[in-house]
Design a protein around this motif. Structure first.
Motif: not given
Ligand SMILES: Nc1ncnc2c1ncn2[C@@H]1O[C@H](COP(=O)(O)OP(=O)(O)OP(=O)(O)O)[C@@H](O)[C@H]1O
Ligand SMILES: Nc1ncnc2c1ncn2[C@@H]1O[C@H](COP(=O)(O)OP(=O)(O)OP(=O)(O)O)[C@@H](O)[C@H]1O
Ligand SMILES: [Mg+2]
Ligand SMILES: [Mg+2]
Lengths: 563, 361, 304, 361
Positions: A280, B86-87, D87, D140, D143, D167
């Motif tokens: 990320g 969340q990540s 991701s 989230g 993204r 998400n």
């Protein structure tokens, strides 16, 4: 896999050729000289040098001073990087600026000014009337003194590398640990530092290799104490007579190279098995609130700056303002004549500024451009060839500059085979030597950064059909810019007043700043040398300032001193 | 006793407002879900509770203790709340076991004890045997479960979960929901659960707070939220609802009202004190509509196969352009005209559409 | 003579420039390219060029006769039989006329003006007052210091016992002459062993140092000039040697602040007249033969 | 024409096998979903198709062109496929607009044209106005939508999507599904869509490949998969199904069979050539069970409110310990005994449990 001639393949080929040329060739030439002095196979020198007790004593000393010196650099550089990157201390830009500047002050000057501080008198102390009587032996003339100064001198290497690494740390990583109830120190110990391993290792490897190859500090502090390390031993060998000198020196240089590779091996050991890829995007910088501790931290940080920057700088400044060395600085003795002399009367100084700027800027830019693809190839593609090339790239940096100079002479004294033109006695031979010497300085921080990068970011770009060069330009460079810039800054600053390599390679009209300072100093014109050194520092400050003005046009985090 | 009291919380990012004057009381041991569309401020609210963001205004108390606002800011590590990001935020340099056991290490537990607890947590998320893996070598769902296990192993009094099941399949999800429920029952922990999945929220939460654009629209238990929304926003967001115009014909005893909808008359539920006449707004859920003999006429426009049923979209003849979802097991042809009866709608309180009500149940 | 002449020298920049300028003025057709560096570096560069089989310079003008003796031993130097050596003592040029002294740079004692004692003799440095206060250049790094060590040890009155006495008195041996001047002028130590011109010149500018010619005599390096066997322009090289040895060239050395080697040339200001300076006897070939042994013994005594 | 042919694809990670002998033909313009539990190898299969992983064995062709296997490996950038990463892999140094417009820049489009296309893609994911934001400043779900927009803007012939909606909330999800469907119709792109959400897969895909432990169990259109699974794995995974033992009494005309289940008789569907007698395995979906007057007796064990209905778990008296899900609108009390009739089950082909069938429809 079939060989493909795509962008990546071409880049790989270019890089391999480049490293073979600038790193492997000089080293190979030295090895050749060690085994076959003057072109004839003869192992007598090799065995003579390797059987001498002094060789191994110096090797041991080199290891000890480099190891502990690196430890100090590691601590100092890391602490500064953490303070700047993770806390809410004020005036960060100025702090970074001040922390990097010691790279610009010749180590001898720092050593001397500290020796003066500890010793009986100095222009400064005499001026202040605080000079102690001519007194006891100086504590800095010892192994501990060497270690201390090596540690300080190379702390910025660790600092820049770690700071670039910290920029890529997603804040959730720290937050997750804090949510587990971990206090600051615990988070630091278990999350931040381990995740920074690639950067820490890259920085310490650089510091270690720099310490192995450093000549100025052990020469000034070690020789009086009878403490010889490999570079000073090599220098002593060079001062002897006889035809086997070059071969002797080559043998010793191989030892130095071996020690440097030791550092590299340790590096792979640390980083090899673990995983540091963050998935990320890195988030904006974290700000740990220090609260009441902030002032204390700030005072501590600036205290260190005073010690490592202000004291030597004042000594330098004081020396440059008097008519002769040792004259106390007062209103009456103060003069700007030295500056007038070096700036307006000796055209060599101005020429040297131009040359050094060209060499430093050229080398740092070119190496920065090469470092990014090279680092990406090393980390992502791997393979034995690339790994060994990366290791070999380290050696020319570890060699004492004078040895690298010798290697360059051995290679380039004859005109180039195909082109028929000679690099010898031109500025290009210095440029070549700089490329060889500083490749690793540019490369290491970037390798550390790639190890922390989420590969998906490159993959996402590949998906769009973007070719290798386009990806390099639009994705890899911007993402790695902080680390690449850190490497470029290191390269620029160290090469701007580089001495030992250019000392052998300069020729009339192609002087570098280091050469000018050294020649003045060596000729007994210490005050003029100090004046040039001060002007050099001022020039660097000016350059850094100008880049800071341009910072807004660059990707974020590129300039360490413009946040 | 209230475990968490949020009063007038506000969070600005630059010029935007991510959390806007949110007030919410969470009782000890309660399981509260935050439900809302993407970008409505759920994560930000959670981060405010955890202490990762500072409040722009308002205050947050844990029990009687002020932890944020009015100049105070207790750092996250002192708040004793666990959070699942969340990540995920797994540490790449640690193995799965090390990730999960981190909090235990912080607490200074011995190795043997730690191993037992790690084993328990991992088996709760069905990841036994993955102890030695690195996060980078896991699939997305596996990573998410490691993040869950890390949180469970902490045995915390307050747990904040940010869409912890988003990457899991239905079955794993059901089993994780079960795990949460069991964990919640066993430990009595207070849980705040962010999700975009209503079924998840409905199934697990004691109360659900529905958010929109940084504000809380309604906080209520799942059934109330579903059957008696106080605002159009909630009516629409929960249960794939639709809000349509109707004409109120008058009360029909109990909490019922008679309304005219698309030309047909229906009996619907209404809040106490609802309007007695005039035009009103009616909240409809898909499963309240049924195809039959009576009701309004509508044309079938679209059919989507959903496995257990087919979801049709119908267009009332009286309201061209309006599409209503309607699940059915019957086979209908596109373009066919059917009669649709309303088996229960909810007459929204007057003014519900205008200003969203930020109100605790 | 005409054409390009390449000179490697260890003279300070300014002096080298002045010398070259004066020579070019006298020989307008010769174009001198010169490289200046510390003796060690010049020699390292030269050795590397030898090793690569392509030495660049025609001419060397470097610190000391021992280095030259070494080059002569390795058969790198060309004999200049016709050189005019009038006014030069015998010891001041090689008997085979391969190298010629151009000046005298003597090694004596320097003291900080705040020091308690003003030494007059080498032996004063072994006295109690000088304990831990003496620093000298290391023969391991400085050519002049090696010559000085050879002269001291060749002197029957001093010899190795004197060197050992120095070490026992806490003397240190460090780097080159520049460092000694800094250490003494800066006050880190009170006394130093050093070449003459540095302290004399700095004292004139106000630096708190004083140079002493000890009573036993001084050692001297003579900055010899030599032509390489491989010289590409031997004619111009010979002209350069002629110029340096000529009265004009010697006067130039004097104006630069060095003792001229040729008799009858006025010494520079601050120096005693030539006949008052006593030189210790010195045998360069012997010194070369002993060099490695001397260094070893020295480093045993001083450590390192 | 087949767009992608995967033949015997195998991928090993160290000692584990992530993708195990997978063969799959995907027709041009087809929309194929990969469905399966977490860690079953969906992402890995996608990465193999994209070219980020090299095959350990087998081959992959795009049309007639061999892109992987047999010593060949066409690099990802030459394969002309777009991918949305689980991701996200957004570039942190670029703004949202720059992220989305990257592929257009690669193609050398002019600035103005780029801006239009970026605007379109962003509005398709409901993110207009976010052009200048950095990914780090997004929620989230936002993204994820940027990642989607980036992919849509590429206008590719093959799109690989790795749980692109995980998400997002139900509504956004529905609207994104709509976006995909429209995009698919407009461009005729071949799409491979990884998801753990069956409803999503059912709603959008032409065919669904169900994976388990690296293998493909069945590839079929949604209805077939739902109604006529060929293996127990699929029967269980799809539609929250259960597989129970029954006694086959004999065929009942058409594709029906009579079976005895928990002591009651039922009519169920069976595949052609299904067993005529003996013991069999019956696949049941929750909505095939109905509470009524007849059928087997079962006790209500648990109730979970789901908004539109309540999901009960019942335990047949004839099979203690077995819990069956059963959705209902009736109010039932826990512990109550009800009669449950089976309105349609699916008699699994013999041997379906033993070896999963990897077979293309
Ligand atoms: N680099 C790797 N090294 C070792 N094992 C791996 C690696 N990548 C994936 N795996 C393993 O391969 C299996 C398949 O992983 P994959 O990511 O394809 O799963 P997935 O179906 O996408 O799951 P999810 O729905 O959870 O994302 C998993 O068990 C995973 O742990
Ligand atoms: N650091 C930031 N700077 C600026 N805006 C931000 C920042 N973080 C979040 N936002 C904005 O604040 C709003 C709320 O974000 P938040 O992450 O709380 O949403 P969310 O409800 O969790 O959404 P999702 O379900 O998509 O995760 C969003 O519009 C987001 O773009
Ligand atoms: Mg969120
Ligand atoms: Mg996956």
């Amino acid at each position: 896999m079939k060989p493909r001639l795509d962008g990546e393949g071409i880049a790989l080929a270019v890089l391999v050729v480049f490293v073979l040329l600038v790193s492997v060739l000089p080293v190979a030439r030295l090895v050749f000289e060690a085994f076959a002095p003057g072109g004839e196979f003869d192992l007598s020198n090799l065995s003579a040098v390797l059987s001498a007790g002094s060789t191994w004593r110096a090797t041991w000393h080199s290891l000890v001073t480099a190891f502990f010196g690196t430890a100090i650099s590691l601590i100092l550089g890391t602490v500064f990087a953490l303070a700047v990157a993770l806390t809410d201390i004020r005036a960060k830009a100025a702090l970074v600026f001040a922390f990097l500047l010691p790279l610009m002050i010749p180590p001898q000057v720092t050593a001397l000014s500290w020796a003066q501080l500890a010793g009986p008198s100095s222009p400064l102390l005499i001026t202040l009337g605080l000079a102690p009587p001519l007194g006891a032996p100086n504590p800095l003339y010892s192994a501990e003194g060497i270690i201390l100064l090596l540690g300080i001198q190379h702390a910025p290497l660790v600092f820049l590398s770690v700071r670039a690494g910290l920029r890529g740390l997603p804040r959730e990583m720290i937050e997750a640990a804090r949510a587990c109830g971990a206090g600051r120190i615990f988070v630091l110990r278990t999350i931040v530092l381990p995740m920074m391993t690639p950067a820490l290792v890259a920085g310490s490897a650089l510091a270690f290799v720099s310490a192995i190859g450093n000549f100025g500090i052990p020469a000034l502090l070690g020789i009086p104490a009878g403490y010889t390390v490999l570079p000073t031993l090599i220098y002593q060998r060079l001062a002897s007579f006889g035809p086997s000198i070059i071969s002797d020196v080559a043998v010793l240089s191989i030892l130095v190279g071996a020690l440097a590779c030791l550092g590299f091996a340790a590096q792979s050991l640390f980083v090899g098995r673990r995983d540091f890829r963050t998935v990320g995007a890195p988030s904006e910088a974290l700000r740990y609130r220090l609260g009441t501790a902030r002032l204390a931290v700030e005072i501590g940080a600036w205290g260190i700056i005073v010690l490592i920057l202000v004291v030597p700088l004042i000594a330098l400044l004081a020396t440059s303002l008097v008519s002769a060395y040792g004259v106390p600085l007062s209103e009456k003795t103060m003069t700007l004549g030295n500056y007038a002399e070096v700036l307006f009367r000796q055209d060599a100084t101005v020429r040297a500024f131009r040359n050094s700027f060209f060499l430093a800027a050229g080398a740092s830019l070119l190496l920065m451009l090469l470092a990014v693809p090279f680092a990406a190839l090393i980390v992502w593609r791997g393979g034995r060839l690339l790994k060994s090339l990366a290791m070999l790239a380290e050696v020319p940096y570890a060699l004492p500059g004078i040895v690298l100079g010798i290697a360059a002479i051995l290679i380039f004294i004859r005109p180039l085979p195909i082109f028929g033109l000679s690099l010898y006695n031109t500025i290009w031979i210095i440029f070549f030597a700089y490329l060889a010497r500083f490749l690793t300085l540019s490369l290491r921080p970037v390798v550390g950064a790639v190890q922390q990068l989420d590969r998906g970011l490159d993959e996402a770009a590949r998906m769009t059909g973007a070719g290798y060069l386009f990806r390099l330009r639009t994705v890899l460079f911007p993402l790695l810019a902080p680390a690449a810039a850190a490497g470029a800054v290191l390269t620029f600053m160290t090469s701007f007043n580089e001495l030992t390599v250019s000392a052998l390679l300069w020729s009339a009209g192609n002087e570098t700043l280091g050469v000018v300072v050294f020649n003045l100093d060596d000729g007994g014109y210490t005050v003029l040398a100090s004046a040039v050194a001060v002007v050099t520092v001022v020039a660097i400050v000016a350059i850094m300032g100008v880049t800071a003005l341009l910072a807004r046009r660059l990707p974020r985090g590129v300039l360490p001193w413009a946040d | 006793m209230t475990a968490i009291t949020i009063a007038g919380a506000l969070k600005r990012f630059g010029s935007g407002v991510a959390v806007d004057d949110v007030s919410l009381d969470i009782a000890e041991g309660e399981f509260v879900a935050l439900l809302g569309p993407s970008g409505c401020g759920k994560t930000t609210l959670l981060r405010l509770i955890a202490g990762f963001e500072t409040l722009s205004a308002g205050s947050i108390c844990f029990g009687d203790r002020l932890v944020a606002g009015e100049g105070a800011h207790v750092p996250p590590e002192k708040r004793k709340v666990a959070i699942v990001f969340q990540s995920y935020a797994l540490w790449p340099h640690m193995t799965v076991a090390e990730n999960v056991g981190y909090a235990l290490r912080v607490r200074g537990l011995g190795k043997a004890e730690r191993r037992i607890k790690i084993g328990e947590a991992l088996s709760a998320v069905e990841l036994s045997g993955f102890e030695a893996r690195r996060p980078a070598d896991l699939s997305g769902g596996q990573r998410q479960r490691v993040a869950l296990a890390r949180c469970l192993a902490m045995d915390p009094a307050v747990i904040l979960l940010d869409e912890p099941l988003a990457n899991l399949d239905v079955h794993l999800r059901a089993s994780m929901e079960e795990t949460f429920r069991a964990f919640h029952e066993r430990t009595g922990a207070t849980m705040v659960y962010v999700t975009h999945d209503q079924a998840e929220a409905m199934a697990m939460a004691d109360r659900i707070a529905v958010m929109e654009k940084g504000r809380i629209l309604q906080v209520a238990d799942p059934a109330t939220l579903y059957d008696r929304p106080t605002s159009e926003g909630v009516a629409r967001f929960v249960g794939n609802g639709r809000v349509v115009d109707c004409v109120i014909l008058g009360p029909a005893g109990g909490d019922q009202s008679r309304v005219q909808l698309f030309g047909a008359e229906s009996l619907v539920r209404a809040s106490i004190g609802a309007q007695a006449s005039g035009s009103g707004r009616l909240a409809l859920k898909p499963e309240r509509l049924a195809i039959g003999e009576s009701g309004f006429a509508a044309r079938v426009r679209k059919a989507v196969f959903k496995g257990s049923h087919t979801l049709y979209e119908i267009e009332p003849e009286a309201a061209p352009g309006l599409l209503l979802p309607l699940p059915s097991n019957e086979r209908l042809a596109i373009g066919e005209v059917v009669r649709v009866s309303v088996r229960g709608g909810w007459l929204l309180p007057a003014g519900a559409g205008a200003a969203p009500l930020a109100e605790a149940a | 003579a005409s054409g390009k002449l390449v000179l490697y020298t260890s003279q300070p920049n300014e002096d080298a420039q002045a010398t070259v300028d004066a020579f070019e003025k006298a020989n307008p057709d010769v174009d001198v390219e010169w490289v200046r560096d510390g003796t060690t570096k010049v020699m390292a560069k030269l050795q590397a060029e030898f090793a690569a089989g392509n030495p660049q310079p025609d001419l060397l003008l470097i610190a000391d006769s021992v280095t030259m003796a070494g080059l002569k031993r390795d058969d790198r130097l060309m004999a200049y039989e016709d050189a005019d050596t009038t006014g030069f003592e015998d010891g001041l040029y090689d008997k085979d006329k391969t190298y010629f002294s151009t000046k005298l740079i003597t090694t004596g004692i320097v003291n900080n003006t705040r020091a308690e004692m003003t030494p007059t003799s080498w032996k004063d440095l072994t006295k109690e007052e000088a304990k831990g206060q003496v620093t000298m250049p290391s023969p391991l790094t400085s050519g002049a210091a090696l010559v000085h060590l050879a002269a001291i040890t060749q002197n029957p009155d001093l010899g190795w016992t004197y060197v050992e006495a120095l070490a026992e008195n806490g003397a240190t041996a460090a780097g080159g002459n520049g460092g000694i001047l800094k250490a003494v002028a800066g006050g880190q130590t009170a006394y130093g062993v050093i070449v003459d011109y540095l302290p004399i010149r700095e004292a004139a500018k106000g630096s708190p140092v004083k140079f002493v010619f000890p009573t036993e005599g001084v050692s001297a390096v003579t900055e010899p000039v030599a032509i390489l066997k491989t010289a590409k322009n031997p004619e111009a090289a010979k002209a350069f040697v002629d110029f340096l040895l000529s009265e004009e060239g010697q006067k130039l050395a004097s104006t630069q602040g060095y003792l001229p080697a040729r008799e009858g040339v006025e010494p520079p200001a601050g120096f005693p007249s030539r006949d008052q300076i006593k030189l210790m006897p010195f045998d360069a070939d012997q010194a070369l033969a002993d060099a490695e042994e001397n260094k070893k013994r020295f480093s045993e005594i001083f450590g390192g």
